[in-house]
Design a protein around this motif. Sequence first.
Motif, short mmCIF file in Angstrom:
data_model
loop_
_atom_site.label_atom_id
_atom_site.label_comp_id
_atom_site.label_asym_id
_atom_site.label_seq_id
_atom_site.Cartn_x
_atom_site.Cartn_y
_atom_site.Cartn_z
N ALA A 21 89.39 20.15 -115.91
CA ALA A 21 90.12 18.90 -116.10
C ALA A 21 90.67 18.31 -114.70
O ALA A 21 90.62 17.15 -114.54
CB ALA A 21 90.92 19.06 -117.15
N ALA A 22 91.19 19.18 -113.93
CA ALA A 22 91.62 18.87 -112.81
C ALA A 22 90.70 18.27 -111.67
O ALA A 22 90.93 17.67 -111.12
CB ALA A 22 92.50 20.31 -112.12
N LEU A 133 88.72 2.98 -103.32
CA LEU A 133 88.47 4.28 -104.01
C LEU A 133 88.42 5.51 -103.41
O LEU A 133 88.75 6.64 -103.88
CB LEU A 133 86.92 3.91 -104.64
N SER A 134 88.09 5.44 -102.03
CA SER A 134 88.40 6.63 -101.17
C SER A 134 89.58 6.92 -101.10
O SER A 134 90.00 8.22 -101.23
CB SER A 134 87.71 6.38 -99.72
N GLU A 135 90.61 6.02 -100.91
CA GLU A 135 92.06 6.12 -100.93
C GLU A 135 92.35 6.93 -102.23
O GLU A 135 93.38 7.92 -102.37
CB GLU A 135 92.82 5.28 -100.77
N THR A 136 92.07 6.59 -103.50
CA THR A 136 92.11 7.12 -104.85
C THR A 136 91.60 8.41 -104.99
O THR A 136 92.39 9.45 -105.35
CB THR A 136 91.43 5.95 -105.95
N LEU A 137 90.45 8.56 -104.34
CA LEU A 137 89.77 10.09 -104.14
C LEU A 137 90.94 10.98 -103.37
O LEU A 137 90.92 12.06 -103.98
CB LEU A 137 88.55 10.03 -103.85
N ARG A 138 91.43 10.49 -102.31
CA ARG A 138 92.23 11.37 -101.40
C ARG A 138 93.57 11.70 -102.28
O ARG A 138 94.03 12.79 -102.31
CB ARG A 138 92.47 10.61 -100.33
N ARG A 139 93.98 10.59 -103.00
CA ARG A 139 95.21 11.03 -103.70
C ARG A 139 95.00 11.72 -104.94
O ARG A 139 95.66 12.82 -105.20
CB ARG A 139 95.80 9.76 -104.38
N ALA A 140 93.83 11.75 -105.40
CA ALA A 140 93.42 12.65 -106.83
C ALA A 140 93.04 13.99 -105.99
O ALA A 140 93.48 15.03 -106.92
CB ALA A 140 92.09 12.15 -107.45
N GLN A 146 97.98 20.10 -106.03
CA GLN A 146 99.27 20.39 -106.59
C GLN A 146 99.39 20.64 -108.19
O GLN A 146 99.99 21.54 -108.49
CB GLN A 146 100.19 19.19 -106.60
N GLN A 147 98.43 19.87 -108.96
CA GLN A 147 98.46 20.22 -110.48
C GLN A 147 97.34 21.16 -110.69
O GLN A 147 97.62 21.62 -111.91
CB GLN A 147 98.35 18.92 -111.00
N VAL A 153 97.30 27.43 -115.10
CA VAL A 153 98.32 28.38 -115.89
C VAL A 153 98.83 27.74 -117.31
O VAL A 153 98.72 28.69 -118.22
CB VAL A 153 99.67 28.28 -114.82
N LEU A 154 98.44 26.63 -117.67
CA LEU A 154 98.73 26.32 -118.76
C LEU A 154 97.34 26.63 -119.67
O LEU A 154 97.35 26.90 -120.92
CB LEU A 154 98.59 24.64 -118.91
#
Length: 167
Positions: A21-22, A133-140, A146-147, A153-154
């Motif tokens: 999912a991540a 979209l590249s910036e969105t990908l970088r943030r994702a 991070q998640q 763990v979940l």
Amino acid sequence: MLRVVGAVLLIGGTAFLGFSAAAALGRRVRALLGVLELMEREISFRLTPMPDLLEELARRARPPLRELFMRCREGVNRLGEKDLGQLWRDALEQIPLGLEGEELGFLSELGDVLGRYDGEGQRAALERCRGQLSETLRRAEAERVQQGRMYGVLGLTAGAFLAIMLV
């Protein structure tokens, strides 16, 4: 022994679901970036007419992007009723790409430019959309780092809980 193997498989399966999912958003955005780059090259260098370009993209892209371009190509025959931007937005609404509001907004804005301006204007719009979209990908990717552990763990926790409930 069989219960232990079942519990391990259950925990492993739920952990896999958490980790996958991540990574899902990253895969979808990367595929879209590749198609937009191809679109930009076709418009810039080969000056491919929009109906031919949509047909070529429908042939080369993978689902669900293939369906998006097929739907737009089919709609080109009705250009008198709707403009290409509206056909593009309709296809974005009808085809589930698995993208969020911000990414869909970038693509929707792109539809307003396609087929309406000269090649350079379309190329600039495609380049801008790819950059967003590249910036969105970088943030994702940063969010996934991070998640990603949290999702894993979940998944492990959910699997362990289900294993305890079944054992």
